[in-house]
Enzyme design. Structure first.
Site, PDB file in Angstrom:
ATOM      1  N   ARG A 115      -5.108  12.952   0.597  1.00 57.53           N
ATOM      2  CA  ARG A 115      -6.282  12.100   0.772  1.00 57.53           C
ATOM      3  C   ARG A 115      -6.974  11.888  -0.580  1.00 57.53           C
ATOM      4  N   GLU A 138     -13.621   2.074  11.986  1.00 56.56           N
ATOM      5  CA  GLU A 138     -14.859   1.545  11.384  1.00 56.56           C
ATOM      6  C   GLU A 138     -15.256   0.212  12.022  1.00 56.56           C
ATOM      7  N   THR A 165      -8.930  -0.205  11.820  1.00 57.00           N
ATOM      8  CA  THR A 165      -9.700   1.035  11.666  1.00 57.00           C
ATOM      9  C   THR A 165     -10.805   1.209  12.701  1.00 57.00           C
ATOM     10  N   GLN A 194      -2.276   7.158   0.551  1.00 55.24           N
ATOM     11  CA  GLN A 194      -2.018   8.336   1.390  1.00 55.24           C
ATOM     12  C   GLN A 194      -0.987   8.006   2.481  1.00 55.24           C
ATOM     13  N   ASP A 195      -1.299   7.002   3.311  1.00 56.25           N
ATOM     14  CA  ASP A 195      -0.416   6.688   4.434  1.00 56.25           C
ATOM     15  C   ASP A 195       0.925   6.146   3.941  1.00 56.25           C
ATOM     16  N   LYS A 198     -12.009  -5.867   7.926  1.00 54.63           N
ATOM     17  CA  LYS A 198     -10.932  -5.379   8.801  1.00 54.63           C
ATOM     18  C   LYS A 198     -10.970  -6.064  10.173  1.00 54.63           C
ATOM     19  N   TYR A 224     -14.648  -8.586  -3.402  1.00 54.04           N
ATOM     20  CA  TYR A 224     -13.295  -8.078  -3.678  1.00 54.04           C
ATOM     21  C   TYR A 224     -12.718  -7.424  -2.415  1.00 54.04           C
ATOM     22  N   ASP A 230       0.529  -7.889  -5.786  1.00 51.56           N
ATOM     23  CA  ASP A 230      -0.874  -7.622  -5.473  1.00 51.56           C
ATOM     24  C   ASP A 230      -1.233  -8.483  -4.263  1.00 51.56           C
ATOM     25  N   GLY A 252       0.829  -1.219   0.000  1.00 52.43           N
ATOM     26  CA  GLY A 252       0.000   0.000   0.000  1.00 52.43           C
ATOM     27  C   GLY A 252       0.855   1.256   0.000  1.00 52.43           C
ATOM     28  N   ALA A 265      -5.334  -1.773   0.983  1.00 50.04           N
ATOM     29  CA  ALA A 265      -6.758  -2.051   1.212  1.00 50.04           C
ATOM     30  C   ALA A 265      -7.612  -1.439   0.118  1.00 50.04           C
ATOM     31  N   THR A 314       1.625   3.225  -2.363  1.00 49.75           N
ATOM     32  CA  THR A 314       1.152   4.318  -3.233  1.00 49.75           C
ATOM     33  C   THR A 314      -0.039   5.082  -2.641  1.00 49.75           C
TER      34      THR A 314
HETATM   35  P1  NAP Z   1      -5.503   4.510   0.463  1.00 52.17           P
HETATM   36  O1  NAP Z   1      -5.009   5.895   0.177  1.00 52.17           O
HETATM   37  O2  NAP Z   1      -6.775   4.063  -0.151  1.00 52.17           O
HETATM   38  O3  NAP Z   1      -4.330   3.496   0.016  1.00 52.17           O
HETATM   39  C1  NAP Z   1      -4.560   2.126  -0.104  1.00 52.17           C
HETATM   40  C2  NAP Z   1      -3.341   1.467  -0.695  1.00 52.17           C
HETATM   41  O4  NAP Z   1      -3.622   0.071  -0.898  1.00 52.17           O
HETATM   42  C3  NAP Z   1      -2.929   2.012  -2.088  1.00 52.17           C
HETATM   43  O5  NAP Z   1      -1.542   1.992  -2.199  1.00 52.17           O
HETATM   44  C4  NAP Z   1      -3.550   0.982  -3.021  1.00 52.17           C
HETATM   45  O6  NAP Z   1      -2.936   0.923  -4.293  1.00 52.17           O
HETATM   46  C5  NAP Z   1      -3.263  -0.284  -2.229  1.00 52.17           C
HETATM   47  N1  NAP Z   1      -4.042  -1.431  -2.696  1.00 52.17           N
HETATM   48  C6  NAP Z   1      -5.373  -1.508  -2.926  1.00 52.17           C
HETATM   49  N2  NAP Z   1      -5.706  -2.720  -3.376  1.00 52.17           N
HETATM   50  C7  NAP Z   1      -4.554  -3.431  -3.445  1.00 52.17           C
HETATM   51  C8  NAP Z   1      -4.233  -4.743  -3.869  1.00 52.17           C
HETATM   52  N3  NAP Z   1      -5.169  -5.575  -4.330  1.00 52.17           N
HETATM   53  N4  NAP Z   1      -2.944  -5.151  -3.800  1.00 52.17           N
HETATM   54  C9  NAP Z   1      -1.976  -4.299  -3.366  1.00 52.17           C
HETATM   55  N5  NAP Z   1      -2.214  -3.045  -2.971  1.00 52.17           N
HETATM   56  C10 NAP Z   1      -3.497  -2.613  -3.014  1.00 52.17           C
HETATM   57  O7  NAP Z   1      -5.630   4.272   2.018  1.00 52.17           O
HETATM   58  P2  NAP Z   1      -4.947   5.093   3.240  1.00 52.17           P
HETATM   59  O8  NAP Z   1      -5.869   6.181   3.642  1.00 52.17           O
HETATM   60  O9  NAP Z   1      -3.538   5.375   2.922  1.00 52.17           O
HETATM   61  O10 NAP Z   1      -5.031   4.004   4.398  1.00 52.17           O
HETATM   62  C11 NAP Z   1      -3.988   3.050   4.595  1.00 52.17           C
HETATM   63  C12 NAP Z   1      -4.540   1.848   5.332  1.00 52.17           C
HETATM   64  O11 NAP Z   1      -5.073   2.236   6.578  1.00 52.17           O
HETATM   65  C13 NAP Z   1      -5.675   1.123   4.604  1.00 52.17           C
HETATM   66  O12 NAP Z   1      -5.547  -0.246   4.899  1.00 52.17           O
HETATM   67  C14 NAP Z   1      -6.924   1.671   5.255  1.00 52.17           C
HETATM   68  O13 NAP Z   1      -7.983   0.731   5.171  1.00 52.17           O
HETATM   69  C15 NAP Z   1      -6.449   1.858   6.676  1.00 52.17           C
HETATM   70  N6  NAP Z   1      -7.069   2.944   7.442  1.00 52.17           N
HETATM   71  C16 NAP Z   1      -7.169   4.187   6.904  1.00 52.17           C
HETATM   72  C17 NAP Z   1      -7.712   5.203   7.669  1.00 52.17           C
HETATM   73  C18 NAP Z   1      -7.811   6.611   7.154  1.00 52.17           C
HETATM   74  O14 NAP Z   1      -8.546   7.396   7.729  1.00 52.17           O
HETATM   75  N7  NAP Z   1      -7.052   6.976   6.131  1.00 52.17           N
HETATM   76  C19 NAP Z   1      -8.132   4.934   8.993  1.00 52.17           C
HETATM   77  C20 NAP Z   1      -7.994   3.646   9.495  1.00 52.17           C
HETATM   78  C21 NAP Z   1      -7.448   2.653   8.718  1.00 52.17           C
HETATM   79  P3  NAP Z   1      -3.385   1.921  -5.502  1.00 52.17           P
HETATM   80  O15 NAP Z   1      -2.685   3.218  -5.216  1.00 52.17           O
HETATM   81  O16 NAP Z   1      -2.888   1.219  -6.703  1.00 52.17           O
HETATM   82  O17 NAP Z   1      -4.875   2.052  -5.413  1.00 52.17           O
HETATM   83  O1  F7E Z   2     -16.855   9.320   5.118  1.00 51.20           O
HETATM   84  C1  F7E Z   2     -20.130  10.925   5.264  1.00 51.20           C
HETATM   85  C2  F7E Z   2     -20.079   9.418   5.233  1.00 51.20           C
HETATM   86  O2  F7E Z   2     -15.776   8.249   3.152  1.00 51.20           O
HETATM   87  C3  F7E Z   2     -16.929  10.002   6.356  1.00 51.20           C
HETATM   88  C4  F7E Z   2     -11.651   5.539   5.319  1.00 51.20           C
HETATM   89  O3  F7E Z   2     -10.336   6.028   5.313  1.00 51.20           O
HETATM   90  O4  F7E Z   2     -12.019   6.414   7.514  1.00 51.20           O
HETATM   91  C5  F7E Z   2     -12.511   6.432   6.184  1.00 51.20           C
HETATM   92  O5  F7E Z   2     -13.840   5.947   6.141  1.00 51.20           O
HETATM   93  C6  F7E Z   2     -18.380  10.324   6.686  1.00 51.20           C
HETATM   94  C7  F7E Z   2     -19.332   9.132   6.526  1.00 51.20           C
HETATM   95  O6  F7E Z   2     -14.683   8.154   5.448  1.00 51.20           O
HETATM   96  C8  F7E Z   2     -20.245  12.086   1.835  1.00 51.20           C
HETATM   97  O7  F7E Z   2     -21.391   8.855   5.166  1.00 51.20           O
HETATM   98  C9  F7E Z   2     -21.273  12.514   3.686  1.00 51.20           C
HETATM   99  O8  F7E Z   2     -20.224   9.123   7.601  1.00 51.20           O
HETATM  100  O9  F7E Z   2     -14.678  10.260   4.232  1.00 51.20           O
HETATM  101  P1  F7E Z   2     -15.454   9.012   4.387  1.00 51.20           P
HETATM  102  P2  F7E Z   2     -15.106   6.882   6.328  1.00 51.20           P
HETATM  103  O10 F7E Z   2     -16.260   6.172   5.773  1.00 51.20           O
HETATM  104  O11 F7E Z   2     -15.203   7.371   7.729  1.00 51.20           O
HETATM  105  C10 F7E Z   2     -12.023   5.127   8.146  1.00 51.20           C
HETATM  106  C11 F7E Z   2     -11.442   5.275   9.523  1.00 51.20           C
HETATM  107  C12 F7E Z   2     -11.375   4.081   7.309  1.00 51.20           C
HETATM  108  O12 F7E Z   2     -10.816   3.120   7.835  1.00 51.20           O
HETATM  109  C13 F7E Z   2     -11.647   4.106   5.857  1.00 51.20           C
HETATM  110  O13 F7E Z   2     -10.651   3.383   5.146  1.00 51.20           O
HETATM  111  O14 F7E Z   2     -18.830  11.295   5.737  1.00 51.20           O
HETATM  112  N1  F7E Z   2     -20.342  11.554   3.966  1.00 51.20           N
HETATM  113  N2  F7E Z   2     -21.241  12.853   2.408  1.00 51.20           N
HETATM  114  C14 F7E Z   2     -19.676  11.286   2.837  1.00 51.20           C
HETATM  115  N3  F7E Z   2     -18.650  10.433   2.576  1.00 51.20           N
HETATM  116  C15 F7E Z   2     -18.167  10.402   1.308  1.00 51.20           C
HETATM  117  N4  F7E Z   2     -17.123   9.598   1.038  1.00 51.20           N
HETATM  118  N5  F7E Z   2     -18.706  11.160   0.301  1.00 51.20           N
HETATM  119  C16 F7E Z   2     -19.754  12.029   0.508  1.00 51.20           C
HETATM  120  O15 F7E Z   2     -20.217  12.682  -0.400  1.00 51.20           O
END
Ligand code: NAP
Ligand code: F7E
Length: 344
Positions: free
Chosen positions: A192, A135, A133, A13-14, A161, A101, A64, A9, A88, A11
């Site tokens: 993001r 979530e 997460t 954000q994190d 998760k 998927y 992958d 992962g 993810a 590529t």
């Molecule tokens: P992100 O920006 O969506 O990055 C996800 C990464 O996973 C990307 O590099 C993506 O590649 C890669 N990926 C997706 N499918 C794959 C596959 N089949 N094989 C290999 N790599 C694959 O997510 P993030 O916000 O950086 O979050 C990083 C991790 O923390 C994720 O596991 C997410 O679920 C978890 N998380 C995120 C948050 C948050 O608020 N950001 C909070 C809690 C947990 P591509 O660039 O090619 O798509």
């Molecule tokens: O939604 C509401 C939506 O998609 C936040 C991922 O990184 O954080 C992320 O998941 C809230 C939700 O993030 C729109 O219904 C309103 O209540 O930005 P989100 P998420 O679902 O909290 C967790 C911790 C992860 O682990 C995940 O990987 O915002 N909302 N209007 C909307 N959400 C989106 N996407 N788009 C809207 O138009």
């Protein structure tokens, strides 16, 4: 000897912030990139090193997480000291459309890494971080949420998760593998993805302000989230792997805001006065007499997580971690970067 890290992962954000962080700490970093028809490395392009460069510190591998052969092969060849599983299908709403998927990537993907470590007999060499997460708390059973709060997931993403989290715990107990599970609350940044709500709002309102877009259509504005900065959160991921013992940690700010409040703070930063009318799905936001915000059921989820608020006390005590960026600084940075990129 320099430490070696392998990031699934890289590529994302994190992944991009973690790579910067580890390179600064003098690590050699290996990252897994999946093949795509268009370039998917833009978040790490500034770190890229030529293939033939001497003393390279960043190596990319095609792979992958759904392909067990590539996962095992990369781990075997790299033999890292630390593995960070950040890969993810991370979009909650999308997980309802591609549940199988999502489970393959987010649940089974983690198992593929864990079992590769076991079957390659690298249990003593590798420390493993799993990106869990908030979530997983779903329809919360306790507030604020801590490491002891039971999980009650509300989406295929969150259920997957939970599987990954529990599988990590199982491999820790059964095979003595160093597995630490992060339970990270939402974290955002200028990097993001553009379909997550914070970035959708900063980008959308900035475009409206610049006259490049007319309307921003959103979903549930009443949901509350605990939003931090991704840069701060990757440090916590690293700290978890520097401990003597593996464990699970909540990483959060301890503050929660509605989506509507987040939007208002962004509007304020852009000096836009929004006037609200209506409620729920009928909410409309006016700017200079025109509707610029609307809600549409397209962006509501079949089952929503309405409220999240984390308590990162254990992380503070054991890891010495606390967030450095507050929500206002986060918004400033996101809006500034969006304004800059749109004005180029
Ligand atoms: P992100 O920006 O969506 O990055 C996800 C990464 O996973 C990307 O590099 C993506 O590649 C890669 N990926 C997706 N499918 C794959 C596959 N089949 N094989 C290999 N790599 C694959 O997510 P993030 O916000 O950086 O979050 C990083 C991790 O923390 C994720 O596991 C997410 O679920 C978890 N998380 C995120 C948050 C948050 O608020 N950001 C909070 C809690 C947990 P591509 O660039 O090619 O798509
Ligand atoms: O939604 C509401 C939506 O998609 C936040 C991922 O990184 O954080 C992320 O998941 C809230 C939700 O993030 C729109 O219904 C309103 O209540 O930005 P989100 P998420 O679902 O909290 C967790 C911790 C992860 O682990 C995940 O990987 O915002 N909302 N209007 C909307 N959400 C989106 N996407 N788009 C809207 O138009």
């Amino acid at each position: 000897m320099k430490k070696k890290a392998l990031i699934f992962g890289i590529t994302g954000q994190d992944g991009s912030y973690l790579t910067e962080f580890l390179l600064k700490k003098n690590y050699i970093v290996h990252g897994v990139v999946r093949r795509s028809s268009s370039i998917n490395t833009k978040r790490i392009d500034h770190l890229y090193e030529d293939f033939f460069k001497k003393n390279k510190r960043l190596y990319l591998h095609y792979g992958d997480i759904t392909d067990g052969l590539s996962v095992k092969d990369i781990i075997y060849n790299v033999k890292p000291n630390e593995i960070y599983n950040l890969s993810a299908q991370s979009h909650v709403a999308v997980s309802f459309q591609i549940p199988e998927y999502t489970a393959n990537v987010d649940a089974l993907g983690t198992l593929r890494i864990l079992d590769s470590i076991r079957s390659l007999k690298l249990e003593k060499k590798i420390k493993f971080y799993q990106a869990g997460t908030s979530e997983m708390y779903g329809d919360v059973l306790e507030t604020p949420q801590t490491e002891k709060t039971p999980f009650n997931p509300r989406s295929p993403y969150a259920v997957s998760k939970v599987f990954a989290h529990l599988m990590g715990k199982n491999y820790r107990e059964a095979y003595n593998i160093f597995v630490s599970n992060g339970i990270l609350f939402n974290h955002e940044s200028p990097r993001r993805g553009e379909t997550f709500v914070t970035r959708k709002i900063t980008l959308g309102l900035t475009k409206i302000k610049l006259g490049m877009q007319k309307k921003l259509v959103l979903g549930n504005l009443d949901a509350k989230r605990d939003w931090g900065h991704a840069k701060d959160y990757v440090e916590a991921q690293w700290l978890m792997l520097q401990q003597k013992k593996p464990d699970d940690f909540v990483i959060a700010t301890g503050k929660t805001y509605t989506v509507k409040k987040f939007l208002e703070m962004v509007a304020k930063k852009l000096r836009m006065k929004i006037v609200w009318k209506g409620k729920g799905i009928n909410t409309r936001g006016y700017y200079k007499g025109k509707i610029i915000i609307e809600c549409n059921k397209k962006y509501f989820r079949p089952s929503e997580v309405n409220f999240l608020l984390g308590k990162p006390l254990k992380a503070k005590k054991i890891l010495g971690w606390k967030p450095k960026t507050n929500i206002s600084q986060l918004i400033d940075e996101m809006v500034t970067e969006d304004l800059k990129s749109l004005s180029e």
